[in-house]
Design a protein around this motif. Structure first.
Motif, mmCIF file in Angstrom:
data_model
loop_
_atom_site.group_PDB
_atom_site.id
_atom_site.type_symbol
_atom_site.label_atom_id
_atom_site.label_comp_id
_atom_site.label_asym_id
_atom_site.label_seq_id
_atom_site.Cartn_x
_atom_site.Cartn_y
_atom_site.Cartn_z
ATOM 1 N N HIS A 22 -26.554 80.236 55.514
ATOM 2 C CA HIS A 22 -26.471 78.919 54.882
ATOM 3 C C HIS A 22 -26.029 79.064 53.430
ATOM 4 C CE1 HIS A 22 -28.207 76.705 58.115
ATOM 5 N NE2 HIS A 22 -29.398 77.258 58.030
ATOM 6 N N LEU A 27 -31.499 72.697 43.720
ATOM 7 C CA LEU A 27 -32.289 71.493 43.428
ATOM 8 C C LEU A 27 -32.756 71.490 41.971
ATOM 9 C CD1 LEU A 27 -34.540 71.133 46.628
ATOM 10 C CD2 LEU A 27 -32.325 70.097 46.164
ATOM 11 N N PHE A 47 -34.618 77.822 52.102
ATOM 12 C CA PHE A 47 -33.884 77.117 53.163
ATOM 13 C C PHE A 47 -32.890 78.038 53.880
ATOM 14 C CE2 PHE A 47 -34.274 72.897 50.575
ATOM 15 C CZ PHE A 47 -35.582 72.749 51.008
ATOM 16 N N LYS A 49 -31.433 80.996 56.366
ATOM 17 C CA LYS A 49 -31.801 81.373 57.728
ATOM 18 C C LYS A 49 -32.910 82.420 57.701
ATOM 19 C CE LYS A 49 -27.774 80.091 60.364
ATOM 20 N NZ LYS A 49 -26.515 80.572 60.975
ATOM 21 N N GLY A 51 -35.625 81.954 56.687
ATOM 22 C CA GLY A 51 -36.572 81.527 55.642
ATOM 23 C C GLY A 51 -36.587 82.307 54.352
ATOM 24 N N ARG A 266 -48.232 75.765 43.685
ATOM 25 C CA ARG A 266 -48.755 74.422 43.934
ATOM 26 C C ARG A 266 -47.906 73.357 43.236
ATOM 27 N NH1 ARG A 266 -54.814 72.565 44.854
ATOM 28 N NH2 ARG A 266 -54.291 70.419 45.311
ATOM 29 N N TRP A 269 -44.730 72.831 45.237
ATOM 30 C CA TRP A 269 -45.031 72.080 46.457
ATOM 31 C C TRP A 269 -45.230 70.602 46.132
ATOM 32 C CZ3 TRP A 269 -47.795 74.216 51.267
ATOM 33 C CH2 TRP A 269 -47.388 75.521 51.548
ATOM 34 N N MET A 272 -41.784 69.183 43.868
ATOM 35 C CA MET A 272 -40.468 69.276 44.504
ATOM 36 C C MET A 272 -40.515 68.997 45.993
ATOM 37 S SD MET A 272 -38.765 72.515 42.496
ATOM 38 C CE MET A 272 -37.135 72.196 43.196
ATOM 39 N N LYS A 273 -41.725 68.974 46.580
ATOM 40 C CA LYS A 273 -41.900 68.709 48.014
ATOM 41 C C LYS A 273 -41.181 69.737 48.872
ATOM 42 C CE LYS A 273 -43.744 64.796 46.646
ATOM 43 N NZ LYS A 273 -45.210 64.737 46.466
ATOM 44 N N ILE A 274 -41.104 70.954 48.375
ATOM 45 C CA ILE A 274 -40.537 72.026 49.191
ATOM 46 C C ILE A 274 -41.560 73.146 49.320
ATOM 47 C CG2 ILE A 274 -38.141 71.494 48.583
ATOM 48 C CD1 ILE A 274 -38.184 73.887 46.696
ATOM 49 N N ILE A 275 -41.447 73.878 50.415
ATOM 50 C CA ILE A 275 -42.379 74.959 50.691
ATOM 51 C C ILE A 275 -41.779 76.268 50.219
ATOM 52 C CG2 ILE A 275 -43.438 76.285 52.570
ATOM 53 C CD1 ILE A 275 -43.981 73.588 53.917
ATOM 54 N N GLY A 306 -39.507 81.004 51.845
ATOM 55 C CA GLY A 306 -40.477 79.955 52.149
ATOM 56 C C GLY A 306 -41.349 80.264 53.359
ATOM 57 N N ASN A 307 -41.568 81.548 53.613
ATOM 58 C CA ASN A 307 -42.378 81.902 54.778
ATOM 59 C C ASN A 307 -43.843 82.085 54.390
ATOM 60 O OD1 ASN A 307 -40.183 81.839 56.556
ATOM 61 N ND2 ASN A 307 -39.558 83.894 55.954
ATOM 62 N N LEU A 310 -49.446 78.730 57.130
ATOM 63 C CA LEU A 310 -50.012 77.455 56.667
ATOM 64 C C LEU A 310 -51.534 77.412 56.807
ATOM 65 C CD1 LEU A 310 -47.397 74.873 57.981
ATOM 66 C CD2 LEU A 310 -47.724 75.690 55.644
ATOM 67 N N SER A 311 -52.077 78.207 57.696
ATOM 68 C CA SER A 311 -53.534 78.185 57.852
ATOM 69 C C SER A 311 -54.228 79.074 56.830
ATOM 70 C CB SER A 311 -53.902 78.626 59.265
ATOM 71 O OG SER A 311 -53.248 79.836 59.564
ATOM 72 N N ASN B 46 -38.811 62.030 51.151
ATOM 73 C CA ASN B 46 -39.878 62.793 50.490
ATOM 74 C C ASN B 46 -39.391 63.332 49.138
ATOM 75 O OD1 ASN B 46 -38.117 64.395 52.060
ATOM 76 N ND2 ASN B 46 -39.543 66.102 52.109
ATOM 77 N N PHE B 47 -38.084 63.442 48.959
ATOM 78 C CA PHE B 47 -37.520 63.873 47.679
ATOM 79 C C PHE B 47 -37.222 62.690 46.753
ATOM 80 C CE2 PHE B 47 -35.423 67.736 49.989
ATOM 81 C CZ PHE B 47 -36.622 68.417 49.957
ATOM 82 N N ARG B 266 -46.400 69.906 61.169
ATOM 83 C CA ARG B 266 -46.436 71.354 61.006
ATOM 84 C C ARG B 266 -45.067 71.980 61.322
ATOM 85 N NH1 ARG B 266 -51.286 75.397 61.934
ATOM 86 N NH2 ARG B 266 -50.173 77.236 61.242
ATOM 87 N N MET B 272 -38.373 73.564 58.476
ATOM 88 C CA MET B 272 -37.469 73.032 57.460
ATOM 89 C C MET B 272 -37.886 73.417 56.046
ATOM 90 S SD MET B 272 -36.548 69.268 59.005
ATOM 91 C CE MET B 272 -35.250 69.007 57.775
ATOM 92 N N LYS B 273 -39.112 73.916 55.880
ATOM 93 C CA LYS B 273 -39.631 74.334 54.571
ATOM 94 C C LYS B 273 -39.670 73.174 53.588
ATOM 95 C CE LYS B 273 -39.330 78.550 56.219
ATOM 96 N NZ LYS B 273 -40.529 79.165 56.826
ATOM 97 N N ILE B 274 -39.911 71.983 54.113
ATOM 98 C CA ILE B 274 -40.073 70.837 53.233
ATOM 99 C C ILE B 274 -41.425 70.186 53.520
ATOM 100 C CG2 ILE B 274 -37.605 70.394 52.999
ATOM 101 C CD1 ILE B 274 -37.915 68.058 54.939
ATOM 102 N N ILE B 275 -41.949 69.532 52.498
ATOM 103 C CA ILE B 275 -43.257 68.906 52.612
ATOM 104 C C ILE B 275 -43.078 67.426 52.943
ATOM 105 C CG2 ILE B 275 -45.282 68.204 51.257
ATOM 106 C CD1 ILE B 275 -45.150 70.983 49.976
ATOM 107 N N GLY B 306 -43.420 62.316 50.985
ATOM 108 C CA GLY B 306 -43.961 63.674 50.929
ATOM 109 C C GLY B 306 -45.227 63.801 50.105
ATOM 110 N N LEU B 310 -52.897 68.493 49.068
ATOM 111 C CA LEU B 310 -52.757 69.861 49.598
ATOM 112 C C LEU B 310 -54.098 70.485 49.963
ATOM 113 C CD1 LEU B 310 -49.940 71.343 47.332
ATOM 114 C CD2 LEU B 310 -49.783 70.576 49.697
ATOM 115 N N PHE B 315 -54.059 71.365 58.956
ATOM 116 C CA PHE B 315 -53.852 72.650 59.618
ATOM 117 C C PHE B 315 -54.114 73.777 58.622
ATOM 118 C CE2 PHE B 315 -49.875 72.177 57.466
ATOM 119 C CZ PHE B 315 -49.251 71.036 57.931
#
Lengths: 315, 315
Positions: A22, A27, A47, A49, A51, A266, A269, A272-275, A306-307, A310-311, B46-47, B266, B272-275, B306, B310, B315
């Motif tokens: 990609h 951003l 984002f 491939k 991650g 944090r 997240w 920017m609403k991104i992981i 972004g890997n 989540l738990s 969400n952005f 989830r 997508m790595k987005i919140i 978004g 947190l 999850f």
């Protein structure tokens, strides 16, 4: 020592991976700009491939290898993003990937490697066991070993992220990257220098895994054993090749605390609403803690991946 | 009843908010495409400023009001995204925003409203207390009440998201939106019909808050009281105006379970790595559960917002 890749190699790598990787977005975020007192441009490798930026290096390497070299597939040992990236790149290249993983690797990482068709051999969670097991796998399969960072093709691939960033936002004063084994940082430094001699490249490292910081200051490699940091992508130490590149073309290395990394993660997240994974938050932490003299400057930040599980979030 | 906004109103709204709102990106995701068996185009609200599509409607309304109407500021009652959006839009328009919030509203939402300069009055957490307190605030301040969804200017603003989506990806077969009070869905339906009569608009609603689903089938408004769903943006019931629009131009409404919403949320985070917040996951849940006949189709999905706490993830 292997040859140091050139800016030319990075441009070739960009052509080689174009159809597979990609072109990730850049951003911006007003509230983080205000917090940092600088204009920030985030290159979103979360984002990418698989991650993370790792896919660039793995993909460039796989598409650089000859048919003879690919006959037995490729192999590596990794508990992280390089393993998934290599498995995916091998699948795209039509060859097999043999991945040695410690048996205590996170389930989500094991699932990712398996999902991309990687053939996993588990081993004890020590560096020695990983290397021994890898040697066995290579002997049995004839696979070509692809190092996660200490390889010119991998480094050239990682440099393509900065090449894209600087094509999109040419007039940056500084580019920030995290440093672990140094593959991303080396590629970043070569790409930035090739685009403009004015751009400073600054690396940020967890204080708890500060081998690059110490090595840079001492002028010799000082590996750190078993570092304890939440930034799981940055626990490795510099290789010979990456150390040489970093000594020659990185302007500074600073460190940040674990608390600052979690707080920065944090903030990204929430705002920017991104992981992003903790390793990506490391340069952001340096910005938010005012560890860098970048007031009013235009700063590129490589968000490396972004890997995350989540738990098991730190907040 | 207030007038139904037209496609023309949405185009005007787009011009009105252009300088203030983000033109949000449209993202795609191969693995979600595979899971859904369709080609998905995610419009990432969400952005958007203040973290949700709500800013579009609030902004269009604030910049539609006359100076006389703005003299006493604007007011609303909301525990969610409309409150923050209105506060930010008012600040940009140079007027005050009076926000009535239940005293048990999430701290993160209170902080967002306060951060944008909203002037908060707390009340008991009942609809009656909210309406009574709002009436008092309006009487004391002379503020203009801005309804979160049952208002043509708000609806026209929300429709600009779909206008942008269809300008960028013109040949969609279906557009999916979540439905709560119906402001987003109404704007989506009017925008889609205005762009092409071939595009179907399908709404998705939590089964636990299915007033729109029931009302649509019964042909009359059937509000639901105190629905219990994780999709906190969708607990409201349709208004008179939004019900009329939805009856006239939405093709279908389907419902999804709470488990499907959490699983979809989830998946979006991981792939997508987005919140996204739970409300955004509602249409995705319908896709992943194969509740829609969209196999092989090109499907637009409005990811509505978004804003999540947190520390309270499901999850």
């Amino acid at each position: 020592m292997q040859p140091i890749p050139t800016f030319h190699d990075i441009r070739h790598a960009a052509e080689r991976i174009r159809a597979h990787a990609h072109r990730t977005p850049v951003l911006t975020c007003d509230s983080l700009n205000r917090m940092a007192g600088a204009q920030l441009f985030f290159k979103c490798e979360n984002f990418q491939k698989a991650g993370a930026f790792k896919f660039r290096g793995a993909c460039n390497t796989l598409f650089s290898l000859s048919k003879a070299e690919l006959r037995g597939g490729v192999a590596t040992h990794s508990s992280g993003n390089h393993a998934a990236a290599l498995a995916l790149a091998a699948r795209l290249r039509g060859t097999r990937a043999f991945i040695v993983m410690p048996q205590d690797a996170p389930k989500v990482k094991i699932a990712a490697v398996a999902g991309y068709g990687g053939e996993i051999t588990f081993c004890q969670p020590t560096l020695e066991a990983r290397e021994t097991t890898l040697a066995e796998v290579v002997r049995e399969t004839g696979a070509t070993f692809v190092h996660p960072y200490n390889d010119p093709r991998v480094i050239a691939g990682q440099g393509t992220a900065t090449l894209e960033l600087l094509h999109e936002i040419p007039d940056l004063d500084v580019v920030l990257a995290p440093v672990g084994g140094g593959g991303l940082l080396s590629g970043t430094a070569i790409a930035a220098a090739g685009m403009s001699p004015k751009i400073k490249v600054i690396a940020v490292e967890p204080a708890n895994a500060d081998d690059a910081f110490r090595s840079f200051r001492a002028g010799k490699r000082i590996p750190v054993e078993h570092p304890d940091t939440i930034a799981d992508g940055l626990r490795t130490s510099l290789g010979e090749l990456t150390f040489a590149i970093i000594m020659g073309s990185v302007h500074d290395i600073v460190t940040v605390s674990e608390e600052a990394i979690v707080a920065a993660m944090r903030h990204v997240w929430e705002r920017m609403k991104i992981i992003i994974e903790p390793s990506s938050a490391v340069p952001v932490a340096a910005l938010l803690e005012n560890k860098l003299a970048v007031s009013g400057k235009r700063v590129g930040v490589i968000l490396s991946g972004g890997n995350v599980e989540l738990s098991k979030l730190p907040f």
